[in-house]
Design an enzyme around this catalytic site. Structure first.
Site, mmCIF file in Angstrom:
data_model
loop_
_atom_site.group_PDB
_atom_site.id
_atom_site.type_symbol
_atom_site.label_atom_id
_atom_site.label_comp_id
_atom_site.label_asym_id
_atom_site.label_seq_id
_atom_site.Cartn_x
_atom_site.Cartn_y
_atom_site.Cartn_z
ATOM 1 N N LYS A 29 -22.259 -48.279 -8.951
ATOM 2 C CA LYS A 29 -21.573 -48.142 -10.234
ATOM 3 C C LYS A 29 -20.070 -47.907 -10.050
ATOM 4 C CE LYS A 29 -25.431 -48.031 -12.794
ATOM 5 N NZ LYS A 29 -26.516 -48.098 -11.796
HETATM 6 C C1 LIG Z 1 -27.690 -48.719 -11.805
HETATM 7 C C2 LIG Z 1 -28.386 -48.866 -10.533
HETATM 8 C C3 LIG Z 1 -29.236 -49.946 -10.280
HETATM 9 C C4 LIG Z 1 -29.544 -50.990 -11.324
HETATM 10 O O1 LIG Z 1 -28.440 -51.769 -11.665
HETATM 11 P P1 LIG Z 1 -28.421 -52.555 -13.053
HETATM 12 O O2 LIG Z 1 -27.060 -53.103 -13.168
HETATM 13 O O3 LIG Z 1 -28.723 -51.537 -14.105
HETATM 14 O O4 LIG Z 1 -29.473 -53.587 -12.970
HETATM 15 C C5 LIG Z 1 -29.816 -50.041 -9.041
HETATM 16 N N1 LIG Z 1 -29.615 -49.116 -8.097
HETATM 17 C C6 LIG Z 1 -28.805 -48.064 -8.300
HETATM 18 C C7 LIG Z 1 -28.629 -47.052 -7.209
HETATM 19 C C8 LIG Z 1 -28.146 -47.896 -9.515
HETATM 20 O O5 LIG Z 1 -27.351 -46.850 -9.715
#
Ligand SMILES: *Cc1c(COP(=O)(O)O)cnc(C)c1O
Length: 493
Positions: free
Chosen positions: A112
């Site tokens: 993120k």
């Molecule tokens: C948010 C997240 C995901 C999923 O990503 P999306 O964009 O919501 O599909 C997978 N792994 C981790 C560690 C995340 O923080």
């Protein structure tokens, strides 16, 4: 002028890129999209000579028509320079069965950070460009990682305020501690009695609540979203797909133009959608592999064309993917239907009222051309962490392990495979430790040290001594109290 983004649900809801970033979600509840996406191209041929910062500028230029070259360059450097533990930003690591693209070297150790280090830069620049005379309130629902990354990104950013809602008992101990100890004058963190979908739905409702927005307007505040529905997150996420490709060419693993598979651990469909966008603008992608955990609503959808969220919400060891309503899928449906806004509105209304929809055959065919899918149970996820550690001496976090398991189920030997790694294993220490050991040995922060001693994998700086920081946020509310909570607290930050 430049109103190039439109709502997935209405062609007439149009907006400039800067305003789309500030607003987050369209007024009709739709997501902002470019109808001319496939006619926009990025020059892939020069990729191998470029570093992350240069590739990022190329990508942003394709999507932000109203930003100047200088603005884009400043946004990129301010977002990443010195903020990640490596100047490569997202290094590509070669293991025996695949390449792992590490997306977790940012300030909060989850992928993120790539989007949420950039979004505040884009927001500030957009506020200036549009001569905004108001403050922006970022409302964010989180399954654990978005919240902290958004808080870090927006803390003390001028003319912005941020409130984060997370599911009580729905995030890891490390994630919870990261959020409860958040510093900054313009931040608020609150747990809700519900799951992630409750938090996300609650926020979506506020975005279309005119009375609520009028109350905020009295304080000269407008809403925005840091969730992955914001194009300001989606766009920076494309960069690492191109970067990984550039590395493969540079190291002689592939020739320019060869197609590559990307295997993506998926929840809200934001990360993998960025891969789809990258393909549309010219990246040579073979398949995008959508990897789910036990909440495998996307797996069923890609197999059958029926999206059905009426099922039990399961808690897994990959909690950031514990999601039954994958918001960004709406963008894929828009493109797969040939940009048919009326059709998207119809099926999204159906999802709201009935909890399910089934797409037309040609829409499903179009999706299956670009995507395959798989899923991993908790047990398989834990096993994969152990086997990859034993075989490659590499420690996967549970989310990445879900994707790795899906890869191993059916390795495509004709193409190079890139597994996107979305978190540091230390963000989910408890699950990772117990994947390697059966003993029950102490609290999460002790386990972190043990895991470090055993594996030699460094603990990211931001997670060391996290348990010693003062707790600054302890609010817990019912899921239907979000509106009151925001209005009550917004004046204090
Ligand atoms: C948010 C997240 C995901 C999923 O990503 P999306 O964009 O919501 O599909 C997978 N792994 C981790 C560690 C995340 O923080």
């Amino acid at each position: 002028m430049n109103k190039v983004y439109e709502s997935t649900r209405d062609k007439n809801e149009r907006i400039e890129p800067a305003k789309a970033i500030l607003q987050g979600l369209s007024n009709d509840g739709g997501l902002f999209v470019l109808s001319d996406l496939t006619s926009r191209k990025l020059d892939v041929s020069s990729l191998a000579d470029k570093d992350y910062y240069e590739i990022a500028q190329d990508v942003l230029t394709v999507f932000l028509d109203d930003f100047t070259k200088e603005e884009i360059k400043d946004c990129v450097y301010n977002a990443y320079k010195g903020k990640f533990s490596t100047d490569e930003i997202t290094p590509l690591v070669k293991l025996s069965d695949a390449f792992v693209l590490e997306l977790f070297n940012g300030p909060t150790s989850a992928f993120k950070d790539v989007g949420l280090s950039m979004l505040p830069q884009l927001t500030s620049t957009s506020l200036k460009k549009t001569n905004a005379d108001y403050d922006v309130l970022i409302l964010t629902a989180t399954s654990g990682d978005t919240g902290k990354a958004a808080l870090e990104g927006f803390k003390d950013v001028d003319k912005t305020k941020i409130m984060v809602f997370y599911p009580n008992d729905g995030v890891s101990k490390v994630q919870e501690t990261q959020m409860k100890t958040q510093q900054g004058k313009n931040v608020k963190v609150c747990a809700i009695e519900g799951n992630f979908d409750d938090a996300q739905s609650g926020i979506k409702k506020l975005f279309v609540d005119d009375a609520f927005k009028a109350e905020l307007a009295k304080e000269n505040i407008r809403l925005s979203s840091a969730n992955s529905i914001n194009i300001g997150r989606l766009i920076p996420q494309m960069v690492y797909y191109f970067y990984a490709y550039a590395q493969l060419v540079k190291t002689g693993e592939i020739k320019m133009g060869d197609k590559v598979n990307y295997i993506v651990p998926t929840g809200n469909f934001g990360n993998i959608l960025a891969g789809y966008y990258a393909k549309q603008i010219g990246l040579p992608v073979n398949k995008l592999v959508c990897a789910s955990n036990d909440n495998n609503v996307l797996y069923d959808f890609i197999q059958s064309g029926e999206y059905n969220r009426k099922r039990n919400f399961l808690k897994t060891i990959s909690p950031s993917m514990d999601i039954l309503i994958s918001s960004n899928l709406e963008r894929l449906l828009y493109y797969a239907s040939g940009c048919d806004n009326a059709y998207i509105k119809e099926i999204m209304d159906e999802l709201n009222t009935k909890g399910s929809y089934k797409v037309k055959e040609d829409v499903l065919k179009s999706i299956q051309k670009d995507f395959t899918c798989g899923y991993a149970t908790n047990e398989q996820t834990a096993e994969t962490i152990k086997t990859v550690y034993e075989k490659d001496d590499y420690l996967l976090d549970p989310h990445t392990a879900v994707a790795y398991k899906v890869l191993l189920d059916d390795v495509d030997k004709e193409h190079k495979n890139v597994v996107l790694s979305t978190a540091s294993p230390y963000k989910f220490t408890d699950s990772v430790y117990h994947s390697l050991h059966s003993d029950d040995a102490g609290d999460e922060f002790e386990l972190m040290k043990k895991l470090n001693e055993e594996t030699g994998v460094a603990i990211p700086k931001n997670l060391q001594d996290l348990d010693k920081l003062p707790v600054l946020h302890e609010d817990v509310i019912e899921k239907d109290e979000m509106k009151e909570y925001v209005l009550k607290n917004v004046k204090e930050i």
